[in-house]
Structures are given as C-alpha cells and as structure tokens.
Scaffold this motif. Structure first.
Motif, PDB file in Angstrom:
ATOM      1  N   LEU A   5       0.830  -1.202   0.000  1.00  0.00           N
ATOM      2  CA  LEU A   5       0.000   0.000   0.000  1.00  0.00           C
ATOM      3  C   LEU A   5       0.868   1.258   0.000  1.00  0.00           C
ATOM      4  O   LEU A   5       0.597   2.204  -0.746  1.00  0.00           O
ATOM      5  CB  LEU A   5      -0.950  -0.019   1.197  1.00  0.00           C
ATOM      6  N   ILE A   6       1.907   1.281   0.804  1.00  0.00           N
ATOM      7  CA  ILE A   6       2.817   2.439   0.851  1.00  0.00           C
ATOM      8  C   ILE A   6       3.529   2.591  -0.499  1.00  0.00           C
ATOM      9  O   ILE A   6       3.643   3.704  -1.031  1.00  0.00           O
ATOM     10  CB  ILE A   6       3.818   2.294   2.020  1.00  0.00           C
ATOM     11  N   THR A   7       3.976   1.494  -1.071  1.00  0.00           N
ATOM     12  CA  THR A   7       4.638   1.546  -2.376  1.00  0.00           C
ATOM     13  C   THR A   7       3.681   2.069  -3.445  1.00  0.00           C
ATOM     14  O   THR A   7       4.046   2.883  -4.289  1.00  0.00           O
ATOM     15  CB  THR A   7       5.158   0.146  -2.768  1.00  0.00           C
ATOM     16  N   PHE A   8       2.436   1.628  -3.411  1.00  0.00           N
ATOM     17  CA  PHE A   8       1.437   2.087  -4.380  1.00  0.00           C
ATOM     18  C   PHE A   8       1.175   3.582  -4.234  1.00  0.00           C
ATOM     19  O   PHE A   8       1.145   4.319  -5.214  1.00  0.00           O
ATOM     20  CB  PHE A   8       0.138   1.289  -4.199  1.00  0.00           C
ATOM     21  N   VAL A   9       0.997   4.060  -3.021  1.00  0.00           N
ATOM     22  CA  VAL A   9       0.732   5.480  -2.773  1.00  0.00           C
ATOM     23  C   VAL A   9       1.925   6.322  -3.215  1.00  0.00           C
ATOM     24  O   VAL A   9       1.764   7.365  -3.873  1.00  0.00           O
ATOM     25  CB  VAL A   9       0.386   5.722  -1.287  1.00  0.00           C
ATOM     26  N   VAL A  10       3.131   5.890  -2.896  1.00  0.00           N
ATOM     27  CA  VAL A  10       4.332   6.631  -3.300  1.00  0.00           C
ATOM     28  C   VAL A  10       4.454   6.658  -4.823  1.00  0.00           C
ATOM     29  O   VAL A  10       4.772   7.691  -5.423  1.00  0.00           O
ATOM     30  CB  VAL A  10       5.590   6.017  -2.632  1.00  0.00           C
ATOM     31  N   SER A  11       4.174   5.531  -5.488  1.00  0.00           N
ATOM     32  CA  SER A  11       4.273   5.505  -6.949  1.00  0.00           C
ATOM     33  C   SER A  11       3.219   6.400  -7.600  1.00  0.00           C
ATOM     34  O   SER A  11       3.488   7.086  -8.587  1.00  0.00           O
ATOM     35  CB  SER A  11       4.174   4.074  -7.477  1.00  0.00           C
ATOM     36  N   VAL A  12       2.011   6.445  -7.050  1.00  0.00           N
ATOM     37  CA  VAL A  12       0.973   7.340  -7.569  1.00  0.00           C
ATOM     38  C   VAL A  12       1.396   8.792  -7.395  1.00  0.00           C
ATOM     39  O   VAL A  12       1.243   9.621  -8.305  1.00  0.00           O
ATOM     40  CB  VAL A  12      -0.390   7.050  -6.886  1.00  0.00           C
ATOM     41  N   ILE A  13       1.946   9.127  -6.255  1.00  0.00           N
ATOM     42  CA  ILE A  13       2.416  10.499  -6.008  1.00  0.00           C
ATOM     43  C   ILE A  13       3.528  10.862  -6.974  1.00  0.00           C
ATOM     44  O   ILE A  13       3.554  11.965  -7.538  1.00  0.00           O
ATOM     45  CB  ILE A  13       2.856  10.667  -4.537  1.00  0.00           C
ATOM     46  N   LEU A  14       4.454   9.954  -7.228  1.00  0.00           N
ATOM     47  CA  LEU A  14       5.546  10.219  -8.170  1.00  0.00           C
ATOM     48  C   LEU A  14       5.031  10.397  -9.598  1.00  0.00           C
ATOM     49  O   LEU A  14       5.489  11.284 -10.324  1.00  0.00           O
ATOM     50  CB  LEU A  14       6.580   9.092  -8.116  1.00  0.00           C
ATOM     51  N   VAL A  15       4.083   9.579 -10.003  1.00  0.00           N
ATOM     52  CA  VAL A  15       3.511   9.703 -11.352  1.00  0.00           C
ATOM     53  C   VAL A  15       2.787  11.032 -11.499  1.00  0.00           C
ATOM     54  O   VAL A  15       2.944  11.742 -12.494  1.00  0.00           O
ATOM     55  CB  VAL A  15       2.579   8.507 -11.661  1.00  0.00           C
ATOM     56  N   ILE A  16       1.994  11.402 -10.517  1.00  0.00           N
ATOM     57  CA  ILE A  16       1.258  12.674 -10.582  1.00  0.00           C
ATOM     58  C   ILE A  16       2.222  13.856 -10.583  1.00  0.00           C
ATOM     59  O   ILE A  16       2.065  14.798 -11.363  1.00  0.00           O
ATOM     60  CB  ILE A  16       0.238  12.765  -9.436  1.00  0.00           C
ATOM     61  N   SER A  17       3.237  13.825  -9.742  1.00  0.00           N
ATOM     62  CA  SER A  17       4.187  14.944  -9.718  1.00  0.00           C
ATOM     63  C   SER A  17       4.984  14.997 -11.016  1.00  0.00           C
ATOM     64  O   SER A  17       5.275  16.088 -11.524  1.00  0.00           O
ATOM     65  CB  SER A  17       5.110  14.852  -8.501  1.00  0.00           C
ATOM     66  N   GLY A  18       5.323  13.855 -11.585  1.00  0.00           N
ATOM     67  CA  GLY A  18       6.015  13.850 -12.880  1.00  0.00           C
ATOM     68  C   GLY A  18       5.145  14.414 -13.984  1.00  0.00           C
ATOM     69  O   GLY A  18       5.616  15.179 -14.836  1.00  0.00           O
ATOM     70  N   ALA A  19       3.866  14.061 -13.971  1.00  0.00           N
ATOM     71  CA  ALA A  19       2.942  14.606 -14.969  1.00  0.00           C
ATOM     72  C   ALA A  19       2.784  16.112 -14.803  1.00  0.00           C
ATOM     73  O   ALA A  19       2.714  16.859 -15.789  1.00  0.00           O
ATOM     74  CB  ALA A  19       1.589  13.903 -14.863  1.00  0.00           C
ATOM     75  N   LEU A  20       2.728  16.589 -13.583  1.00  0.00           N
ATOM     76  CA  LEU A  20       2.622  18.031 -13.341  1.00  0.00           C
ATOM     77  C   LEU A  20       3.876  18.771 -13.805  1.00  0.00           C
ATOM     78  O   LEU A  20       3.787  19.855 -14.399  1.00  0.00           O
ATOM     79  CB  LEU A  20       2.348  18.305 -11.863  1.00  0.00           C
ATOM     80  N   VAL A  21       5.046  18.210 -13.558  1.00  0.00           N
ATOM     81  CA  VAL A  21       6.289  18.835 -14.028  1.00  0.00           C
ATOM     82  C   VAL A  21       6.302  18.878 -15.552  1.00  0.00           C
ATOM     83  O   VAL A  21       6.665  19.890 -16.159  1.00  0.00           O
ATOM     84  CB  VAL A  21       7.526  18.081 -13.476  1.00  0.00           C
ATOM     85  N   PHE A  22       5.892  17.799 -16.186  1.00  0.00           N
ATOM     86  CA  PHE A  22       5.836  17.755 -17.642  1.00  0.00           C
ATOM     87  C   PHE A  22       4.860  18.800 -18.178  1.00  0.00           C
ATOM     88  O   PHE A  22       5.157  19.520 -19.127  1.00  0.00           O
ATOM     89  CB  PHE A  22       5.426  16.351 -18.108  1.00  0.00           C
ATOM     90  N   ALA A  23       3.686  18.923 -17.554  1.00  0.00           N
ATOM     91  CA  ALA A  23       2.697  19.917 -17.981  1.00  0.00           C
ATOM     92  C   ALA A  23       3.229  21.336 -17.793  1.00  0.00           C
ATOM     93  O   ALA A  23       3.005  22.206 -18.642  1.00  0.00           O
ATOM     94  CB  ALA A  23       1.399  19.728 -17.203  1.00  0.00           C
ATOM     95  N   MET A  24       3.967  21.570 -16.720  1.00  0.00           N
ATOM     96  CA  MET A  24       4.544  22.901 -16.504  1.00  0.00           C
ATOM     97  C   MET A  24       5.596  23.210 -17.563  1.00  0.00           C
ATOM     98  O   MET A  24       5.692  24.337 -18.048  1.00  0.00           O
ATOM     99  CB  MET A  24       5.123  23.006 -15.093  1.00  0.00           C
ATOM    100  N   GLU A  25       6.397  22.242 -17.924  1.00  0.00           N
ATOM    101  CA  GLU A  25       7.397  22.448 -18.976  1.00  0.00           C
ATOM    102  C   GLU A  25       6.725  22.729 -20.315  1.00  0.00           C
ATOM    103  O   GLU A  25       7.156  23.601 -21.070  1.00  0.00           O
ATOM    104  CB  GLU A  25       8.308  21.216 -19.100  1.00  0.00           C
ATOM    105  N   LEU A  26       5.668  21.998 -20.630  1.00  0.00           N
ATOM    106  CA  LEU A  26       4.947  22.235 -21.884  1.00  0.00           C
ATOM    107  C   LEU A  26       4.309  23.618 -21.917  1.00  0.00           C
ATOM    108  O   LEU A  26       4.256  24.260 -22.963  1.00  0.00           O
ATOM    109  CB  LEU A  26       3.867  21.177 -22.099  1.00  0.00           C
ATOM    110  N   SER A  27       3.820  24.082 -20.778  1.00  0.00           N
ATOM    111  CA  SER A  27       3.160  25.386 -20.741  1.00  0.00           C
ATOM    112  C   SER A  27       4.139  26.536 -20.965  1.00  0.00           C
ATOM    113  O   SER A  27       3.723  27.652 -21.276  1.00  0.00           O
ATOM    114  CB  SER A  27       2.428  25.576 -19.410  1.00  0.00           C
ATOM    115  N   GLN A  28       5.421  26.283 -20.833  1.00  0.00           N
ATOM    116  CA  GLN A  28       6.411  27.336 -21.035  1.00  0.00           C
ATOM    117  C   GLN A  28       6.859  27.470 -22.483  1.00  0.00           C
ATOM    118  O   GLN A  28       7.624  28.373 -22.810  1.00  0.00           O
ATOM    119  CB  GLN A  28       7.622  27.086 -20.141  1.00  0.00           C
ATOM    120  N   ILE A  29       6.390  26.601 -23.371  1.00  0.00           N
ATOM    121  CA  ILE A  29       6.754  26.714 -24.793  1.00  0.00           C
ATOM    122  C   ILE A  29       6.042  27.923 -25.375  1.00  0.00           C
ATOM    123  O   ILE A  29       4.831  28.080 -25.241  1.00  0.00           O
ATOM    124  CB  ILE A  29       6.384  25.426 -25.559  1.00  0.00           C
ATOM    125  N   LYS A  30       6.803  28.784 -26.018  1.00  0.00           N
ATOM    126  CA  LYS A  30       6.267  30.006 -26.621  1.00  0.00           C
ATOM    127  C   LYS A  30       6.052  29.770 -28.108  1.00  0.00           C
ATOM    128  O   LYS A  30       6.876  29.158 -28.783  1.00  0.00           O
ATOM    129  CB  LYS A  30       7.235  31.159 -26.405  1.00  0.00           C
TER     130      LYS A  30
END
Length: 174
Positions: A5-30
């Motif tokens: 359960l802890i491994t699953f929660v940590v992996s979900v948090i990592l996936v969501i934070s990675g997706a958010l970082v990717f979305a932030m990088e994409l939003s900076q393209i001019k």
C-alpha cells in the motif's frame, strides 16, 4: 500488505508529480507567428464549348481535407485579350491548381486548390524526429506559419464565351 500500500501510494504520487512537471514544462513553450511569403502564380486553361458550369472552389484543401483558409476573389472580369474559351487564374504560389471533369467526358468542370505542407509552412515538420523535439524542448519556442490575408487573393480573367458560365464556390462544403 502495508508495504504494498505504501509503495502504491508513493508511486501514484511520483507519477502525478512527474505529470505536473511535464505539464509545466509544456506550458512554457512560446509560439511565434511567422508570415509565409507567397509569390503570384498563374494558371491558364482552355475550356471546351460544351462545359457548363465551371466551378471555382475557393476553399483550398490540404493533406487532411478542407482547411479553414478561404481564398478571396480580388478580381473577376472578362479580358478581351484572351481567346474566347480561355480562363486565367492568378493565385498565390503556395497553392496548386487541380482541374476536375474537363477531361473526363463530363459536362461540368471544377477548379480547386490544394496546398502542400513543407518545412517552411508546416508546424509539424518542425518536429519530424527526436532531435527536433529535443530542440523544441530546450529552446521552448515553436514558430507557427500564417498567411497574410492579402496573399489569399484570386484574380480570375476569362474570355468572352465564358461570361456567366463561371461560378465561385464560397460556401464551405465539408
């Protein structure tokens, strides 16, 4: 069970934070607009006497069908210098002219326009391979080509026998 359960929660948090970082990088393209330079080109054809009507489709098509571009008729007039059954169309060189029906034993003729995408006029050609994608990712800039409204004009001149036989399709037919 607790470790899973802890491994699953940590992996979900990592996936969501990675997706958010990717979305932030994409939003900076001019996106920068770049005007495409077009030169006038000319198309001349002779129309058989039995062809009626002659339709000029003012909505050019591209590789995926009709686009949102519309060619405007700048001038449409009879030219006494032309032969009786000739038609001359001045158009931007970004487009290609296609004639349908004139040689297929049909009694009508359709002239339409298409444009082919190349490195200068295609936003997707800027990302054809991995190196292009990485360049866009590093520079955070993409150039978007556009056509000035003045470069989307047609001039149609015709011989005296074609008077009242030419129809311009300005309604989108999709």
């Amino acid at each position: 069970m607790r470790k899973i359960l802890i491994t699953f929660v940590v992996s979900v948090i990592l996936v969501i934070s990675g997706a958010l970082v990717f979305a932030m990088e994409l939003s900076q393209i001019k996106f920068h607009t770049v005007e495409i330079d077009s030169q006038p080109a000319s198309y001349k054809t002779t129309v058989a006497q039995n062809i009626d009507p002659i339709t000029i489709d003012a909505y050019p098509s591209n590789y995926s069908g009709y686009s949102d571009l519309e060619l405007k008729i700048d001038e449409m007039s009879m030219d006494p210098a032309l032969a009786e059954n000739e038609i001359v169309i001045e158009y931007p060189n970004l487009f290609e002219v296609h004639e349908i029906g004139h040689t297929d034993d049909r009694n009508d003729m359709i002239i339409n326009f298409s444009y082919s995408l190349n490195m200068d006029t295609n936003i997707f050609a800027q990302s054809e391979n991995w190196a292009d994608l990485m360049r866009i990712w590093r520079t955070k800039e993409v150039s978007i080509p556009f056509l000035d409204a003045d470069s989307l004009k047609l001039q149609i001149r015709y011989g005296k026998n074609l008077e009242n036989r030419i129809h311009v399709n300005t309604a989108f037919v999709g």
